[in-house]
Design a protein around this motif. Structure first.
Motif, mmCIF file in Angstrom:
data_model
loop_
_atom_site.group_PDB
_atom_site.id
_atom_site.type_symbol
_atom_site.label_atom_id
_atom_site.label_comp_id
_atom_site.label_asym_id
_atom_site.label_seq_id
_atom_site.Cartn_x
_atom_site.Cartn_y
_atom_site.Cartn_z
ATOM 1 N N ASP A 160 13.413 -7.308 29.247
ATOM 2 C CA ASP A 160 13.400 -5.949 29.056
ATOM 3 C C ASP A 160 14.968 -5.330 28.590
ATOM 4 O O ASP A 160 14.993 -4.169 28.126
ATOM 5 N N ALA A 161 15.780 -6.238 29.246
ATOM 6 C CA ALA A 161 17.377 -5.904 28.708
ATOM 7 C C ALA A 161 17.651 -6.175 27.359
ATOM 8 O O ALA A 161 18.647 -5.444 26.955
ATOM 9 N N ALA A 162 16.955 -6.978 26.539
ATOM 10 C CA ALA A 162 17.334 -7.407 25.167
ATOM 11 C C ALA A 162 17.441 -6.067 24.307
ATOM 12 O O ALA A 162 16.559 -5.110 24.562
ATOM 13 N N ASP A 163 18.472 -5.918 23.725
ATOM 14 C CA ASP A 163 18.616 -4.860 22.714
ATOM 15 C C ASP A 163 18.981 -3.577 23.324
ATOM 16 O O ASP A 163 19.006 -2.500 22.659
ATOM 17 N N ARG A 164 19.424 -3.662 24.582
ATOM 18 C CA ARG A 164 20.063 -2.548 24.988
ATOM 19 C C ARG A 164 21.493 -2.764 25.513
ATOM 20 O O ARG A 164 21.584 -3.906 26.131
ATOM 21 N N PRO A 165 22.181 -1.603 25.587
ATOM 22 C CA PRO A 165 23.824 -1.799 25.729
ATOM 23 C C PRO A 165 24.228 -1.779 27.209
ATOM 24 O O PRO A 165 25.409 -2.186 27.506
ATOM 25 N N GLU A 166 23.277 -1.896 28.197
ATOM 26 C CA GLU A 166 23.902 -1.463 29.473
ATOM 27 C C GLU A 166 23.568 -2.635 30.404
ATOM 28 O O GLU A 166 23.093 -3.534 30.117
ATOM 29 N N VAL A 167 24.177 -2.542 31.546
ATOM 30 C CA VAL A 167 24.021 -3.561 32.597
ATOM 31 C C VAL A 167 22.846 -3.173 33.531
ATOM 32 O O VAL A 167 23.081 -2.232 34.270
ATOM 33 N N PHE A 168 22.078 -3.724 34.024
ATOM 34 C CA PHE A 168 20.846 -3.532 34.660
ATOM 35 C C PHE A 168 21.122 -4.080 36.142
ATOM 36 O O PHE A 168 21.427 -5.542 36.230
ATOM 37 N N VAL A 169 20.721 -3.495 37.223
ATOM 38 C CA VAL A 169 21.274 -4.098 38.385
ATOM 39 C C VAL A 169 19.856 -3.681 39.258
ATOM 40 O O VAL A 169 19.406 -2.700 39.398
ATOM 41 N N GLY A 170 19.493 -4.878 39.996
ATOM 42 C CA GLY A 170 18.262 -4.590 41.048
ATOM 43 C C GLY A 170 18.412 -5.626 42.139
ATOM 44 O O GLY A 170 19.452 -6.213 42.353
ATOM 45 N N ARG A 171 17.419 -5.729 42.702
ATOM 46 C CA ARG A 171 17.309 -6.645 44.078
ATOM 47 C C ARG A 171 18.377 -6.421 44.804
ATOM 48 O O ARG A 171 19.094 -7.357 45.679
ATOM 49 N N ILE A 172 18.921 -4.996 45.125
ATOM 50 C CA ILE A 172 20.031 -4.893 46.025
ATOM 51 C C ILE A 172 19.553 -4.683 47.425
ATOM 52 O O ILE A 172 18.770 -4.121 47.838
ATOM 53 N N ARG A 173 20.109 -5.646 48.093
ATOM 54 C CA ARG A 173 19.904 -5.991 49.478
ATOM 55 C C ARG A 173 20.861 -6.515 50.355
ATOM 56 O O ARG A 173 21.788 -7.274 49.934
ATOM 57 N N ARG A 174 21.016 -6.015 51.453
ATOM 58 C CA ARG A 174 21.899 -6.666 52.703
ATOM 59 C C ARG A 174 21.961 -7.945 52.910
ATOM 60 O O ARG A 174 20.620 -8.530 52.874
ATOM 61 N N ASP A 175 22.835 -8.742 53.022
ATOM 62 C CA ASP A 175 23.037 -10.036 53.354
ATOM 63 C C ASP A 175 22.944 -10.371 54.868
ATOM 64 O O ASP A 175 23.686 -9.907 55.540
ATOM 65 N N PHE A 176 21.901 -10.877 55.611
ATOM 66 C CA PHE A 176 21.730 -10.972 56.771
ATOM 67 C C PHE A 176 22.638 -12.064 57.631
ATOM 68 O O PHE A 176 22.605 -12.296 58.698
ATOM 69 N N THR A 177 23.351 -12.864 56.510
ATOM 70 C CA THR A 177 24.173 -13.666 57.131
ATOM 71 C C THR A 177 25.560 -13.588 57.129
ATOM 72 O O THR A 177 26.546 -14.336 57.705
ATOM 73 N N HIS A 178 25.856 -12.340 56.865
ATOM 74 C CA HIS A 178 27.284 -11.780 56.954
ATOM 75 C C HIS A 178 27.416 -10.373 57.210
ATOM 76 O O HIS A 178 26.626 -9.634 56.231
ATOM 77 N N PRO A 179 28.174 -9.778 58.055
ATOM 78 C CA PRO A 179 28.069 -8.481 58.278
ATOM 79 C C PRO A 179 28.624 -7.292 57.020
ATOM 80 O O PRO A 179 28.305 -6.211 56.886
ATOM 81 N N ARG A 180 29.383 -8.104 56.047
ATOM 82 C CA ARG A 180 29.710 -7.220 54.922
ATOM 83 C C ARG A 180 29.476 -7.760 53.752
ATOM 84 O O ARG A 180 30.140 -7.598 52.622
ATOM 85 N N ALA A 181 28.365 -8.515 53.776
ATOM 86 C CA ALA A 181 27.883 -8.982 52.184
ATOM 87 C C ALA A 181 26.420 -8.478 51.656
ATOM 88 O O ALA A 181 25.844 -7.916 52.734
ATOM 89 N N LEU A 182 26.302 -8.453 50.309
ATOM 90 C CA LEU A 182 25.177 -7.814 50.005
ATOM 91 C C LEU A 182 24.858 -8.661 48.742
ATOM 92 O O LEU A 182 25.625 -9.700 48.268
ATOM 93 N N ASN A 183 23.210 -8.660 48.207
ATOM 94 C CA ASN A 183 22.927 -9.682 46.931
ATOM 95 C C ASN A 183 22.471 -8.605 46.113
ATOM 96 O O ASN A 183 21.789 -7.542 46.246
ATOM 97 N N LEU A 184 22.754 -9.024 44.597
ATOM 98 C CA LEU A 184 22.418 -8.240 43.560
ATOM 99 C C LEU A 184 21.771 -9.115 42.632
ATOM 100 O O LEU A 184 22.111 -10.333 42.459
ATOM 101 N N TRP A 185 21.072 -8.618 41.745
ATOM 102 C CA TRP A 185 20.437 -9.259 40.693
ATOM 103 C C TRP A 185 21.013 -8.356 39.481
ATOM 104 O O TRP A 185 20.522 -7.283 39.202
ATOM 105 N N VAL A 186 21.728 -9.251 38.668
ATOM 106 C CA VAL A 186 22.318 -8.345 37.261
ATOM 107 C C VAL A 186 21.840 -9.103 36.090
ATOM 108 O O VAL A 186 21.982 -10.139 35.821
ATOM 109 N N VAL A 187 21.436 -8.109 35.129
ATOM 110 C CA VAL A 187 20.913 -8.483 33.953
ATOM 111 C C VAL A 187 21.463 -7.624 32.841
ATOM 112 O O VAL A 187 21.623 -6.568 32.812
ATOM 113 N N SER A 188 21.748 -8.501 31.700
ATOM 114 C CA SER A 188 22.263 -7.593 30.484
ATOM 115 C C SER A 188 22.134 -8.275 29.369
ATOM 116 O O SER A 188 21.983 -9.738 29.456
#
Lengths: 345, 345
Positions: free
Chosen positions: B294-322
């Motif tokens: 879906d990201a092919a031939d598009r100029p932006e950076v796409f971010v999803g799967r944004i979620r808190r990390d339950f193993t650390h109080p100040r951490a999160l997880n992202l899925w980044v596609v471009s």
């Protein structure tokens, strides 16, 4: 159970894992007196070859478990929920490869290299963990024993065979179509029963199994919960990102491990080298590391890219690959069966 | 430089990135007075189409830079090492997409959304970061500004187009051969110049670029070093595992981020939503997340799967596609050129 061997039922005999179970029972020369392949009514009457002889598949109904000693289930959670208690009621020990009983406190969740002793607590059902969990805990076990594990952050690269024959076929069909410049159809992945299906060929999909309320997927939460249960240690932190890649067979995992004490990297290699079920393939300077095409059809867990993490004094990184149909499913189930009969002796 | 436009050289005009650079110059209506496509002697004389007109490719020799205002280099590190100083000596500003100058303290390493102001320090050469770094820092920038970043643990899923046309062709040829049950040949991946080459089709390879003495690969260390340089903050810890997957175009990244202060997940989504160059696609419960096709031939950076990390109080997880050929290379280079000419105004 008999000293001349065991009557073994395989529920889901036409499935990708069921077929590997029968193959592996034969290969390991498991003492099978009678093999009873079971499947849905639709597949009953078909034949499988076991030890060179044709065996007719029967319909998986409660009475099909009469006289069965060990029943290996791999036909989906709903089949296990319905039929595993029937098999147990008829005297069988069930080794279940679905998610139905894994987190049931009365059901041991077993990877023989890690917690073989838990088998003794069974009340008729023993659960086989999820494929992505099994290969990770086999690699983590020697580190857990020597250093203790604070937490694990894992990103997976999972093959489509975990979603069955149809998913393998879909990946092949889509790949062919795209290479010929034709339209593709998507009906299976990422999750057959959900409404949206995406192209798998030449793509990666960051979803395996359904979404949970906390933003993780069920596959990711399986890795979290099962790891704690198998090590019998709820203090281990696990964060997983589970991703499907266009690979037929073999799961790969990028694993970050934070230990409880300091470590020596050569000792880590040595511990992994000596660990049961683990083969170390680790020489990046010679381009030696595990890959799924090399791990396919082999029963071990392969570990490479072993390296110190420079962002934390007690952390390291591993690359863990295994055949999801074998150690991730069939092999582990048969190993549980082997441990079970050896306990009885 | 002229107000009627600029003479722009593209070095590596036949390459996967060079072609995207020319396409993107046209698409963004960059004020090009004269386009000068340059390549090796072998490709000189071939033609490219720019704004509907044929332009002949010239050989990339020092005199080819006479009168050039901006030279976009993407023909490999050795070409940049040899010819970038020649271009600069002739008055051009070089925007270099290779690894040749990225860590040179006299060369700004620029992702306009992150450190546009660094362009002002250039002494003739501005470096374009590595594809896998660019998309990650664009996603991290709003988090860095708001919370500070302690460390990052990233596992990549990188497409073959980062290794050029030949790698794309090899993946296609191997896929066709395997689907037809034929033998495959492997000559390009993981690293053309190394001695061992592996099957890429239906496989994943945990090596991109050559091995370093610390057990990481060069691609992994690029992510570590470039991230620190772009943020101008050597305190950021980065651990990378870089993996090639059988995808034609588009890199994906599983990113764990440990922040310096506590955060609110809705605020994180809001910050990412408002960040320049970022598109948030984040609704796992509706099966919405970024994927490389879906990201092919598009100029932006796409971010999803944004979620808190339950193993650390100040951490999160992202899925980044471009798209590694666009924001990971051509788009970012043209954005640098745009920033450069706007600074001059």
């Amino acid at each position: 159970m008999s000293s001349q061997g065991y009557t073994v039922a395989v529920v889901g005999a036409t499935g990708a894992v069921g077929q590997q179970m029968m193959r592996y029972l034969a290969k390991r020369e498991f003492p099978v007196k009678e093999l009873r392949p079971l499947a849905s009514a639709r597949s009953a009457g078909q034949k499988v070859i076991f030890h060179g002889e044709e065996v007719v598949i029967q319909e998986a109904v409660p009475t099909a478990f009469d006289g069965v000693d060990i029943a290996l289930f791999s036909a989906g959670g709903s089949v296990s929920e319905k039929l595993a208690p029937e098999a147990v009621a008829r005297g069988a020990v069930v080794i279940d490869n679905t998610n139905a009983y894994r987190m049931n406190p009365d059901v041991p969740l077993v990877v023989p290299e890690v917690n073989r002793e838990a088998i003794r607590q069974h009340k008729g059902i023993i659960a086989n963990p999820n494929c992505s969990t099994i290969q990770m805990v086999v690699a983590l076990k020697p580190l857990y024993d020597r250093y203790g594990i604070e937490r694990v952050i894992v990103s997976t690269y999972q093959s489509v065979s975990g979603a069955g024959w149809q998913a393998i076929d879909e990946l092949q069909q889509q790949s062919k179509a795209l290479l010929n410049g034709e339209e593709i159809s998507a009906n299976i992945l990422p999750v057959g029963k959900l409404s949206k299906h995406y192209q798998m060929a030449f793509n990666v999909i960051p979803q395996i199994d359904v979404a949970q309320e906390n933003g993780f997927t069920l596959e990711e939460m399986k890795m979290v919960r099962e790891t704690k249960k198998i090590f019998n240690d709820s203090s281990i932190g696990v964060t997983a990102t589970c991703v499907r890649v266009p690979v037929m067979r073999g799961h790969s995992e990028s694993v970050y491990v934070e230990l409880k004490s300091e470590f020596d990297l050569d000792e880590v290699r040595q511990l992994l080298n000596n660990a049961p079920g683990v083969i170390v393939e680790d020489a990046i300077e010679e381009q030696v590391y595990p890959m799924p095409v090399d791990a396919a059809d082999r029963p071990e867990v392969f570990v490479g890219r072993i390296r110190r993490d420079f962002t934390h004094p007690r952390a390291l990184n591993l690359w863990v690959v295994s055949d999801n149909l074998l150690k991730g499913a069939a092999t582990n189930a048969i190993q549980i069966a082997e441990a079970l009969i050896s306990e009885e002796k």
